[in-house]
Design a protein around this motif. Structure first.
Motif, PDB file in Angstrom:
ATOM      1  N   GLY A 118     -10.602  -4.481  -1.991  1.00  0.00           N
ATOM      2  CA  GLY A 118     -10.914  -3.058  -2.083  1.00  0.00           C
ATOM      3  C   GLY A 118     -12.067  -2.609  -1.221  1.00  0.00           C
ATOM      4  O   GLY A 118     -12.329  -1.412  -1.120  1.00  0.00           O
ATOM      5  N   SER A 119     -12.784  -3.525  -0.579  1.00  0.00           N
ATOM      6  CA  SER A 119     -13.919  -3.140   0.253  1.00  0.00           C
ATOM      7  C   SER A 119     -13.427  -2.569   1.580  1.00  0.00           C
ATOM      8  O   SER A 119     -12.386  -2.965   2.102  1.00  0.00           O
ATOM      9  CB  SER A 119     -14.839  -4.343   0.499  1.00  0.00           C
ATOM     10  N   LEU A 120     -14.196  -1.643   2.126  1.00  0.00           N
ATOM     11  CA  LEU A 120     -13.862  -0.969   3.371  1.00  0.00           C
ATOM     12  C   LEU A 120     -14.866  -1.387   4.441  1.00  0.00           C
ATOM     13  O   LEU A 120     -16.070  -1.215   4.274  1.00  0.00           O
ATOM     14  CB  LEU A 120     -13.899   0.551   3.194  1.00  0.00           C
TER      15      LEU A 120
ATOM     16  N   LYS B 279      -4.232  -0.367  -7.955  1.00  0.00           N
ATOM     17  CA  LYS B 279      -5.626  -0.002  -7.721  1.00  0.00           C
ATOM     18  C   LYS B 279      -5.633   1.319  -6.959  1.00  0.00           C
ATOM     19  O   LYS B 279      -4.820   1.532  -6.070  1.00  0.00           O
ATOM     20  CB  LYS B 279      -6.368  -1.067  -6.900  1.00  0.00           C
TER      21      LYS B 279
ATOM     22  N   ILE C 109      -9.211  -2.205   5.241  1.00  0.00           N
ATOM     23  CA  ILE C 109      -9.297  -2.291   3.789  1.00  0.00           C
ATOM     24  C   ILE C 109      -8.971  -3.730   3.391  1.00  0.00           C
ATOM     25  O   ILE C 109      -7.875  -4.217   3.644  1.00  0.00           O
ATOM     26  CB  ILE C 109      -8.309  -1.330   3.105  1.00  0.00           C
TER      27      ILE C 109
ATOM     28  N   TYR D  42       0.852  -1.189   0.000  1.00  0.00           N
ATOM     29  CA  TYR D  42       0.000   0.000   0.000  1.00  0.00           C
ATOM     30  C   TYR D  42       0.886   1.238   0.000  1.00  0.00           C
ATOM     31  O   TYR D  42       1.861   1.327   0.756  1.00  0.00           O
ATOM     32  CB  TYR D  42      -0.917   0.010   1.222  1.00  0.00           C
TER      33      TYR D  42
ATOM     34  N   SER E   6      -9.981   0.296 -10.933  1.00  0.00           N
ATOM     35  CA  SER E   6      -9.589  -1.096 -10.761  1.00  0.00           C
ATOM     36  C   SER E   6      -8.188  -1.325 -11.307  1.00  0.00           C
ATOM     37  O   SER E   6      -7.478  -0.385 -11.666  1.00  0.00           O
ATOM     38  CB  SER E   6     -10.600  -2.005 -11.469  1.00  0.00           C
TER      39      SER E   6
ATOM     40  N   THR F 288     -14.578   2.639  -1.855  1.00  0.00           N
ATOM     41  CA  THR F 288     -13.132   2.817  -1.798  1.00  0.00           C
ATOM     42  C   THR F 288     -12.454   2.724  -3.148  1.00  0.00           C
ATOM     43  O   THR F 288     -11.534   3.472  -3.443  1.00  0.00           O
ATOM     44  CB  THR F 288     -12.521   1.780  -0.858  1.00  0.00           C
ATOM     45  N   ILE F 289     -12.852   1.784  -3.992  1.00  0.00           N
ATOM     46  CA  ILE F 289     -12.147   1.591  -5.259  1.00  0.00           C
ATOM     47  C   ILE F 289     -12.564   2.678  -6.236  1.00  0.00           C
ATOM     48  O   ILE F 289     -13.724   2.808  -6.587  1.00  0.00           O
ATOM     49  CB  ILE F 289     -12.435   0.205  -5.861  1.00  0.00           C
TER      50      ILE F 289
ATOM     51  N   HIS G 208      -7.501   3.777  -4.401  1.00  0.00           N
ATOM     52  CA  HIS G 208      -8.450   3.679  -3.296  1.00  0.00           C
ATOM     53  C   HIS G 208      -8.673   5.047  -2.672  1.00  0.00           C
ATOM     54  O   HIS G 208      -7.897   5.981  -2.884  1.00  0.00           O
ATOM     55  CB  HIS G 208      -7.938   2.730  -2.213  1.00  0.00           C
ATOM     56  N   SER G 209      -9.722   5.113  -1.874  1.00  0.00           N
ATOM     57  CA  SER G 209     -10.009   6.294  -1.072  1.00  0.00           C
ATOM     58  C   SER G 209     -10.580   5.840   0.257  1.00  0.00           C
ATOM     59  O   SER G 209     -11.206   4.789   0.342  1.00  0.00           O
ATOM     60  CB  SER G 209     -10.997   7.212  -1.797  1.00  0.00           C
TER      61      SER G 209
END
Length: 817
Positions: A307-309, A242, A303, A214, A254, A250-251, A244-245
């Motif tokens: 990519g899911s938060l 990828k 995270i 990361y 891709s 988040t994604i 993210h935020s």
């Protein structure tokens, strides 16, 4: 039931230079707010070596080692890790051996100029030995800003020297992400060629987690840069990125193999202006591709590699600001350990339940020991600590207590029977037990014996025995266990009081518990009500309906009910207000969600009462007004007041919230509230529209939301009524101004034209009420009489001219010439 506690497993006396290390930590911790020295402390995977990166006054590395057999080397000379040169140290990494049987990992010390020194600790040879020195960067002018190990790669963020023609904007993107393969063998360390994975990027902190790396933005950079709103997840093996935020979605992009940072985020530029993610205050890799994040909002999230938060736990409001930026977090199996200042939180990651909250004497640094990765371990100024499980104090029903209770019950029965007996003979406990006098005492004794012999029944008498045992244990308990017994006592008392109807004395007693033990009462509320927050603004509770009836009971007439928090310190308040006070003190953001939950459980939602003139008494006071009483009268928490008013979904409350937002000039929120609630009631729609139209007449702050406002215009509004409202609310300076005078804050006909056109078209449209009259008749009309033949020559010169009502506001007319 078990509880978690912090136990000291060793002190610094087991380490070489233990006294020096303790003195160093004392000095470092005294300046922790300015130097953030815990971020410069590293521990080896096996917990045997402590490395402290020294920044001032002279850069260097202090290393403290724990020998497994210190008695065998007391007479030998220790070889300390002494660095060459005076170049600042960026970080240290541990590189595992290619073959585990080859022994301990190799320590790599990375310097800012790209040089790396590889060291190995050999206890049989009395300490550290330098293996070799290599260079990471190709350019001698390059600088390393961060580094990490990922699988068989060494990865770093490299700063390239600025060019002569570069400006300040370009200087922010002069970094690149590089990697090299690395392998440790008997002969030393082998490094591959440099490969640039990403260039033209800002400064990033590299964090390795499993097979992913990361790239987190460095908060020391200019916060106005939009790219700091995102971070990257990179697979060094496949060279894919990828974007993210730290938002719920988040994604942002891709998988991509783009190596130029500017082109990588080009597709996200439009989204960057629409999002406002929280700042990342802390992070920790999980080792399986996931990443723990501590956000500025107080949420601890994870995270996932997909990519899911996921939200795990919400810290009490203002906890981060009150404790400074010093924090540390790690995850051990299903337990999240988090240190904020001098507090250690232990959280169950499955449900977000706070297991323990432990006060620390000094700040601590959490770390994972590979030899015992399931137990949270912490380094502090006073030594190394480990979190252990031990049985929670849960006293059992002792024989002595049971016997005393039996005697007390029979004595009360004797008094009760003696007062109602006509006999002058004194009734004793022995006679009542033997049953040799009256039939009633015999039956009473049998009922009591059966009542007390049932060990499975959860009765109030048994609860009282447990409470008495806890009190006895507290008298004999040590100072260390006293806090645990006290918390258990408070929780059991609150649970007992809420399990039955609350009389005046019990309510006063409950108020005193909350007043004397606010923290323990807050923990008890969460446990008794099973309060959980899912991270999306929703609060859940799994308790019986009977408990909610007690909590939501109307205001007791015996309680002194005050409408200001400042006057409630010594008054008895109902249970609902008591819970709201505790929530407001420890987790204010939960208060509106708790109100929503209470309204759902009450069954009588506020939506069922849309009356404007219904009188409210103390018995029928709505829940939102009861919740508002816990807010201070000074208006410092108006954002909470607005949320509580809107949660009620009552017209008066909604209009009150709207006026507060208008007074604060929160025009975006005003538009959102208007759009949300105008659909629920025609009367409320009209009130909201008129209120906003008055604001439009006075200033131009609502110009960006006029299109939305015009769509909310009620059906019964006319052009005349709109113009009257506008004229009545014009500022005095506007009413007396000239027609063509330029005022930037004035409302103009051009602004009102779309609204007036829409209303005028609606007025001229045929009413549906008379649609049956306008329909064609079922019987055809009679044939009109024929015209005389002499008039035909005049009809050739007939001209039909139509005036449209739409253009002139009059009925259609036809003129014959």
């Amino acid at each position: 039931m078990t509880r978690l506690s912090l136990e000291q497993v060793t002190d610094f006396g087991d380490f070489t230079k233990g006294k020096d290390l303790k003195e160093f930590f004392k000095q470092a911790y005294s300046n922790i707010s300015s130097q953030n020295c815990l971020s410069d402390v590293r521990l080896s995977p096996d917990g045997r070596h402590i490395h402290v990166i020294v920044r001032e006054p002279k850069s260097g590395l202090m290393t403290y080692d724990k020998y497994q057999r210190p008695h065998l080397i007391q007479c030998q000379k220790h070889n300390d890790l002494v660095l060459s040169g005076n170049v600042p140290v960026v970080d240290v990494i541990y590189v595992p051996q290619s073959k585990p049987e080859d022994g301990a990992s190799v320590l790599g010390v990375i310097f800012e100029n790209g040089r790396v020194e590889f060291w190995k600790f050999l206890e049989c040879r009395s300490g550290w030995h330098l293996l070799q020195t290599v260079d990471l960067c190709n350019s001698p002018r390059a600088k390393v800003s961060s580094v990490c190990m990922g699988q068989n790669f060494i990865i770093w963020c490299e700063e390239r020297p600025p060019s002569e023609n570069s400006n300040s904007v370009c200087s922010n993107f002069r970094f690149c992400i590089c990697k090299k393969t690395i392998e440790v063998h008997e002969g030393g360390v082998s490094l591959g060629n440099v490969k640039i994975a990403l260039h033209n990027n800002p400064r990033y902190t590299t964090v390795s987690s499993g097979d992913l790396v990361y790239l987190l933005p460095d908060m020391r950079e200019n916060s106005s840069m939009g790219v700091l709103k995102v971070f990257l997840a990179w697979s060094p093996e496949h060279d894919t990125f990828k974007v993210h935020s730290a938002c719920s979605c988040t994604i942002m992009k891709s998988s991509s193999k783009e190596s130029d940072f500017k082109r990588l985020v080009a597709d996200c530029i439009g989204l960057l202006s629409t999002i406002n993610p929280s700042d990342i205050c802390g992070f920790s890799p999980t080792g399986c591709g996931d990443l723990l994040l501590l956000l500025s909002t107080g949420w601890v999230c994870i995270i996932k590699r997909d990519g899911s938060l996921h939200h795990i736990y919400k810290l009490p409001d203002n906890c981060l600001s009150a404790s400074g930026t010093q924090n540390s977090l790690k995850i051990y199996n299903e337990i999240l350990a988090l240190t904020i200042g001098k507090t250690l939180f232990l959280i169950d990651t499955k449900c977000g339940l706070e297991l323990e909250r432990i006060s620390l004497k000094t700040e601590g640094l959490l770390f994972i020991n590979t030899l015992d990765s399931h137990s949270p371990q912490m380094l502090s100024e006073t030594g190394l600590f480990v979190v252990t499980q031990k049985p929670k104090p849960s006293p059992t029903l002792s024989e002595d207590s049971s016997a005393l209770l039996v005697e007390a019950v029979f004595e009360e029965a004797c008094k009760y029977y003696q007062q109602r007996s006509l006999s002058s003979t004194q009734l004793t406990v022995e006679k009542l037990k033997k049953g040799g006098m009256f039939q009633a005492p015999i039956s009473l004794a049998a009922i009591l014996r059966d009542y007390l012999s049932n060990q499975k029944t959860k009765t109030e008498l048994r609860s009282l025995i447990l409470l008495e045992d806890i009190k006895t244990s507290m008298v004999k308990a040590s100072e260390k266990d006293l806090e645990n017994y006290c918390e258990s006592l408070v929780q059991q008392e609150i649970c007992r009081l809420l399990s039955g109807e609350l009389e005046r004395e019990n309510l006063q007693y409950l108020n005193s518990i909350f007043h004397l033990f606010p923290t323990y009462s807050w923990h008890a509320i969460q446990a008794v009500l099973h309060l959980r927050s899912n991270g999306e603004g929703l609060l859940s509770s799994k308790v019986p309906v009977e408990l909610w009836k007690i909590i939501l009971s109307p205001v007791q007439p015996t309680a002194n009910f005050a409408h200001c928090n400042g006057q409630q310190k010594h008054t008895t308040v109902p249970v609902f207000e008591l819970l709201c006070q505790s929530i407001f003190k420890f987790q204010p953001s939960w208060l509106p969600r708790f109100l929503e939950l209470a309204q759902q459980q009450s069954g009588g939602s506020s939506k069922s009462s849309w009356g404007y003139s219904m009188k409210e008494s103390s018995e029928s006071l709505p829940l939102y007004k009861r919740a508002l009483t816990v807010l201070p009268c000074k208006g410092t928490y108006q954002h909470l007041e607005v949320e509580l008013l809107l949660c009620s979904e009552r017209p008066k409350a909604i209009m009150q919230a709207l006026r507060i937002l208008i007074k604060q000039s929160q025009w975006e929120q005003v538009a959102q509230v208007a759009e949300r609630f105008c659909r629920q009631s025609p009367l409320l729609n009209k009130e909201i529209f008129i209120a906003l139209l008055c604001e439009v007449s006075q200033h131009r702050d609502l110009d960006p939301y006029l299109d939305l406002l015009w769509t909310l215009c009620p059906e019964d509004m006319t052009v005349t009524s709109i113009l009257n409202i506008v004229l009545k609310n014009l500022p005095d300076s506007v009413q007396n101004s000239d027609p063509f005078e330029a005022h930037g804050r004035q409302v103009t006909i051009g602004l009102l034209k779309p609204l007036l056109r829409k209303v005028l078209q609606r007025e001229t449209k045929p009413s549906q009420r008379y649609a049956d009259i306008l329909q064609s008749p079922t019987v055809p009309p009679l044939t009109p009489p024929r015209q005389p033949k002499g008039l035909f020559r005049y009809s050739e010169h007939t001209i039909y001219v139509t005036w449209s009502e739409q253009n002139y506001g009059a009925s259609d007319r036809t003129i014959f010439h």
